[in-house]
Enzyme design. Sequence first.
Site, mmCIF file in Angstrom:
data_model
loop_
_atom_site.group_PDB
_atom_site.id
_atom_site.type_symbol
_atom_site.label_atom_id
_atom_site.label_comp_id
_atom_site.label_asym_id
_atom_site.label_seq_id
_atom_site.Cartn_x
_atom_site.Cartn_y
_atom_site.Cartn_z
ATOM 1 N N GLU A 8 -19.699 5.484 18.256
ATOM 2 C CA GLU A 8 -19.217 6.632 19.421
ATOM 3 C C GLU A 8 -18.952 7.826 19.024
ATOM 4 O O GLU A 8 -18.828 8.718 19.768
ATOM 5 C CB GLU A 8 -17.609 5.889 19.685
ATOM 6 C CG GLU A 8 -17.119 6.619 21.167
ATOM 7 C CD GLU A 8 -16.041 5.631 21.685
ATOM 8 O OE1 GLU A 8 -14.954 6.190 22.262
ATOM 9 O OE2 GLU A 8 -15.873 4.333 21.539
ATOM 10 N N ASP A 113 -15.800 2.169 19.616
ATOM 11 C CA ASP A 113 -14.362 1.654 19.785
ATOM 12 C C ASP A 113 -14.101 0.343 20.294
ATOM 13 O O ASP A 113 -14.834 0.269 21.601
ATOM 14 C CB ASP A 113 -13.363 2.604 20.319
ATOM 15 C CG ASP A 113 -13.347 3.978 19.453
ATOM 16 O OD1 ASP A 113 -13.745 3.837 18.406
ATOM 17 O OD2 ASP A 113 -13.020 5.053 20.129
ATOM 18 N N ASP A 115 -12.570 -1.550 22.720
ATOM 19 C CA ASP A 115 -11.781 -1.229 23.713
ATOM 20 C C ASP A 115 -12.470 -1.255 25.026
ATOM 21 O O ASP A 115 -13.703 -1.084 25.017
ATOM 22 C CB ASP A 115 -10.794 -0.229 23.757
ATOM 23 C CG ASP A 115 -11.171 1.298 23.802
ATOM 24 O OD1 ASP A 115 -12.464 1.526 24.012
ATOM 25 O OD2 ASP A 115 -10.552 2.234 23.401
ATOM 26 N N TYR A 329 -7.395 2.081 14.067
ATOM 27 C CA TYR A 329 -7.544 2.481 15.104
ATOM 28 C C TYR A 329 -6.392 2.679 15.821
ATOM 29 O O TYR A 329 -5.656 1.922 16.095
ATOM 30 C CB TYR A 329 -8.748 1.351 15.795
ATOM 31 C CG TYR A 329 -8.989 1.977 17.256
ATOM 32 C CD1 TYR A 329 -9.754 3.012 17.450
ATOM 33 C CD2 TYR A 329 -8.745 1.289 18.487
ATOM 34 C CE1 TYR A 329 -10.341 3.684 18.529
ATOM 35 C CE2 TYR A 329 -9.100 1.978 19.573
ATOM 36 C CZ TYR A 329 -10.066 3.003 19.583
ATOM 37 O OH TYR A 329 -10.421 3.246 21.011
#
Length: 613
Positions: A8, A113, A115, A329
């Site tokens: 990312e 990431d 999420d 994170y």
Amino acid sequence: MRVLCVAEKPSIARAVANILGGGNVNMRESNSKYIKNYDFSFNFAEAGNCEVTMTSVVGHIIRLETKPENRWGMCSHGKLFDCDLVELVDKQDVFDNISKEAATANKLMIWTDCDREGEYIGFEIFKAANKGNRRIQIADIWRGKFSHLERNHIIRAANNPIRLDMKSVAAVACRMEVDFRVGTSFTRLLTESLRQHNLIESKEVASYGTCQFPTLGFIVDRYKRVKSFVPEAFWFIDVEVMKDGTKSGFNWTKGHFFDRLYVLCLYERCLKHDFGTIVKLESKPTTNWRPLPLTTVELQKDCSRYFKMSAKRALDAAEKLYNNGYISYPRTETDKYPPTMDFRGIFEKQKQDSRWGSYANDLLSSGHQMPRNGSHDDKAHPAIHPVNYVNLAALDNQDQRKVYEYVVRRFLACCSKDAVGMSTTATLKWGDELFTASGLMVLERNYLDVFIYKKWESSKQLPSFTEGEQIKISSGKMKEGKTAPPNHMTESELIALMDANGIGTDATIAEHIEKILTRRYIAKQKVGKNEYIVPSKLGMGLIEGFDKLEFENISLSKPFLRRELEKSLQDIVNGTKIKAEVFAQVKEVYKKAFAKSNENIRVITNECQKLMR
């Protein structure tokens, strides 16, 4: 076999490439000045030895947009709820680099990431890769699941890939379309109306967002409570006694009353007695609990409270620390650590520091406590914790130093014993009234020795009273006080309110606060050592105007609509609802609200004019 890996952020791509490549990595430039391509070999558990190229995006690479005939000034604002939207490549050089590198790849592996947003960015990466190589399909994508950049953790993620979560992709797609259609329609309406009445400059934008306005609403509500507050007098009885040369104050157990005559009657009865009686003495152990494992919201709140650091600055610093491999994170709702956490390994790395190293070494030699578990688990990332040691002097700025030290000290505190004390309470009876005095003796500081941000100290000790003892009242007075207004909103309080009401996510709360600050809907004011957030006249006028419209069963300045949307998005992730169903319901609600706002826009501009002129 050739595998294309896409992270990312460029810093994550570089770190993962160096770990998987064992330092034997060839770097190539791309057409983007921000993006590098890293070539190396890696022996995957599922595919054996492969040639790998690791590259990255810089966040989202595709955005929603209207067709040209529906751009600003080309159509009625309300049409934006139903017009066709198109996806445009937002960062063409980044998109083209992925397409080009995918052309000769057999497999795509996503390293975004872990999420919801990361899943959607992974889907955007797939679209870019699929354009360059039609053989790459969704079902074939590998997805690396990781929460920090420690070497063994990254290697495990590479060897145990999961699938892209398409339900999370659908949830983000739903949220993005709602925010785009609602935001663009209301923003165009507000901006043009306020410009026409010279309430904003011709180049200014009065944006509307489904999270921005509830956030602004919290601040306006508090401001109005402060301004409308009328102090009210109250009365109470205050008592002091002297023993062993020590003066001790006792507090009335009834607190205070707003009826002066009633308090006066009780006070006059007390005055008939020169002595009081110690009717009860109670000593009991008390505990000051060590903190729970750290979430994003708690990080932002504490950085605001302890360091006067904005949520955005705190998250920016944490993000940089994560990208450099120093902490895990930093965007997580989880307040517990996994059973597999290597606590001793983290203590070992931290024992070299001159500030907290000896404490970490004590945890190693004397044994640590298992941290308390909170009730939240986002199933994506553990609570925030240090991963690698870095000397504070080596970090880029004060924000990073403060955040890193806080994360380390909080982690060590979580693994420590609770602080222990002894609380003593004496109850005095004077006439018919009861009064209490308390003292605290801290016996074991434990976690407080490392968690320097929290104070818990021994208070002035009570004299050696005994039950039944008669003691002369040295001072007994009836006193008057006044109720005090609440303070204006602090950023720490605002973050807590947003989190409790589902406004934004742990990762976006800072962005929403920053947006309304940038739009000049709010301002920050420093009073002494504290910083408060207050609405501007424009911000106040917008909220007052929307509130006067009195929509049917909804409010555009309260958190309820957005909270329901967030619940529905989670239903999409859980598989109990589908995107089309949720979007249709939410769109209909906002479409009706827009129609009423459009018809009554003069109400909103009138409120702004009233306050701004």
